[in-house]
Write an enzyme that holds these catalytic residues in place. Structure first.
Site, PDB file in Angstrom:
ATOM      1  CG  HIS A   1      -5.641 -14.891  68.962  1.00 48.20           C
ATOM      2  ND1 HIS A   1      -5.567 -13.633  68.424  1.00 48.20           N
ATOM      3  CD2 HIS A   1      -6.087 -15.698  67.978  1.00 48.20           C
ATOM      4  CE1 HIS A   1      -5.948 -13.682  67.148  1.00 48.20           C
ATOM      5  NE2 HIS A   1      -6.276 -14.915  66.854  1.00 48.20           N
TER       6      HIS A   1
ATOM      7  CE  LYS B   1     -14.501 -12.392  65.324  1.00 50.92           C
ATOM      8  NZ  LYS B   1     -13.706 -12.919  64.260  1.00 50.92           N
ATOM      9  CG  ASP B   2     -13.893 -17.255  64.114  1.00 47.55           C
ATOM     10  OD1 ASP B   2     -14.108 -16.565  63.110  1.00 47.55           O
ATOM     11  OD2 ASP B   2     -13.055 -16.917  64.979  1.00 47.55           O
TER      12      ASP B   2
ATOM     13  N   GLY C   1     -12.383 -20.300  69.620  1.00 44.10           N
ATOM     14  CA  GLY C   1     -13.256 -19.224  70.093  1.00 44.10           C
ATOM     15  C   GLY C   1     -14.630 -19.322  69.449  1.00 44.10           C
TER      16      GLY C   1
ATOM     17  CG  LEU D   1      -1.115 -14.149  68.707  1.00 46.65           C
ATOM     18  CD1 LEU D   1      -0.234 -14.872  69.725  1.00 46.65           C
ATOM     19  CD2 LEU D   1      -2.144 -15.109  68.120  1.00 46.65           C
TER      20      LEU D   1
ATOM     21  CG  MET E   1      -5.256 -17.851  60.573  1.00 45.59           C
ATOM     22  SD  MET E   1      -5.983 -17.601  58.952  1.00 45.59           S
ATOM     23  CE  MET E   1      -7.066 -16.219  59.264  1.00 45.59           C
TER      24      MET E   1
ATOM     25  CG  MET F   1     -11.208  -8.118  71.190  1.00 38.39           C
ATOM     26  SD  MET F   1      -9.727  -8.251  72.165  1.00 38.39           S
ATOM     27  CE  MET F   1      -9.952  -6.825  73.208  1.00 38.39           C
ATOM     28  CB  SER F   2     -11.889  -9.647  64.577  1.00 36.83           C
ATOM     29  OG  SER F   2     -11.454 -10.033  63.289  1.00 36.83           O
ATOM     30  CB  SER F   3      -6.587 -10.537  63.194  1.00 35.46           C
ATOM     31  OG  SER F   3      -6.303 -11.486  64.205  1.00 35.46           O
TER      32      SER F   3
END
Ligand code: AMP
Length: 286
Positions: A37, A149-150, A147, A33, A30, A184-186
């Site tokens: 990513h 992460k999700d 990832g 980055l 999304m 890490m996350s947007s």
């Protein structure tokens, strides 16, 4: 590097690569980055001849009161990162290109989509499945990189790929963290200074649980109890859930045996953060 916003030219470009016998790796994002990513793009570049990155803030995976409008965007920076990592094509459609008038199709994975994050985000994983199935059909990749992460997203999509006999491989990639441990996350961009410090409680709590598991604790409720105890020590954080589930079907487990996902979500102010670990680890250290 090509940048395309329409489906048809993207399909013909990637089809021409496949005709030449080139392997295509795909990283759906999304945008906004970050190093997480980038790790997926690097993994895709290492295993494929061409790398396609999609940048699309997908409206169908956001609930009515979620952060679709506020979701951070930085097109120039994203383009620079993709170029510097040797990406061959950015596919950056708008919502009208992906969901034109008359669009009527639903996709979903029962069960796995309804637990963990699916409890508070009931339409989220159907939206993820829909957009990924479309993106897979547009890009036609040999492999797509996701990832951990999700983690729930990965397991839901892996189920969809298997159930629908999609002709691609999904590659799970390890969680990339800030130096202090925050995944890490947007969405970390939403955090104020004090919230950013408080957000660390999530990875610290999961680390405590992981250490306990590695020390021999086999009772799932003890591990998730540890997560909630640690999160409760941070006044700015509120636990949404901490659960231990089987990676086969994401059903809750009482004992740690086989591959188990220990996942948690916390709210820090108005920001919802998720993190997890897998016992024993898959796709590298999570
Ligand atoms: P997003 O842009 O948030 O939809 O994420 C796009 C892809 O990047 C998904 O497969 C995410 O799981 C992955 N991703 C996001 N954050 C991380 C991270 N910290 N480490 C590894 N992968 C990540």
């Amino acid at each position: 590097m090509d940048i395309l916003t329409s489906v048809a030219p993207t399909q013909s470009l990637t089809a021409s690569w496949r005709r030449e016998g080139l392997r295509v790796g795909f990283v759906p994002t999304m945008g906004y980055l970050h190093a997480g990513h980038e790790s997926l793009i690097r993994a895709a570049a290492a295993e494929n001849d061409r790398v396609v990155v999609s940048i699309f803030v997908n409206p169908t995976q956001f609930g009515p009161n979620e952060d679709l409008e506020a979701y951070p965007r930085d097109w120039e920076r994203d383009r620079g990162i993709c170029r510097s990592l040797g990406v061959s094509l950015i596919f950056a459609p708008d919502a009208g290109e992906m969901y034109p008038g008359g669009f009527a199709t639903k996709v979903g994975v029962r069960g796995l989509s309804e637990v963990l994050c699916g409890r508070s985000r009931p339409i989220h994983f159907d939206g993820v499945c829909l957009v990924c199935l479309k993106l897979f059909n547009v890009v036609g990749p040999d492999a797509a990189y996701f990832g951990l992460k999700d983690a729930q997203q990965y397991f839901v999509l892996a189920r969809m790929v298997k159930d629908l006999n999609l002709n691609l491989t999904l590659r799970p990639c390890p969680i990339v963290r800030e130096p202090d441990g925050l995944a890490m996350s947007s969405r970390n961009a939403y955090l104020s200074g004090p919230e950013r410090k408080a957000a660390l409680i999530l990875s610290s709590a999961l680390n405590k649980a992981r250490e306990a598991a590695e020390g021999g604790e086999r009772e799932a409720s003890r591990l998730t109890g540890l997560v909630s105890e640690v999160v409760a020590t941070e006044p700015l954080a509120r636990l949404e859930y901490a659960q231990a589930v089987s990676t086969d079907d994401l059903s809750e487990v009482s004992e740690i045996s086989g591959e188990v996902l220990v996942a948690a979500a916390v709210w820090v102010g108005k920001t919802r953060l998720i993190d997890n670990f897998i016992l024993p680890p898959v796709g590298g250290a999570g």
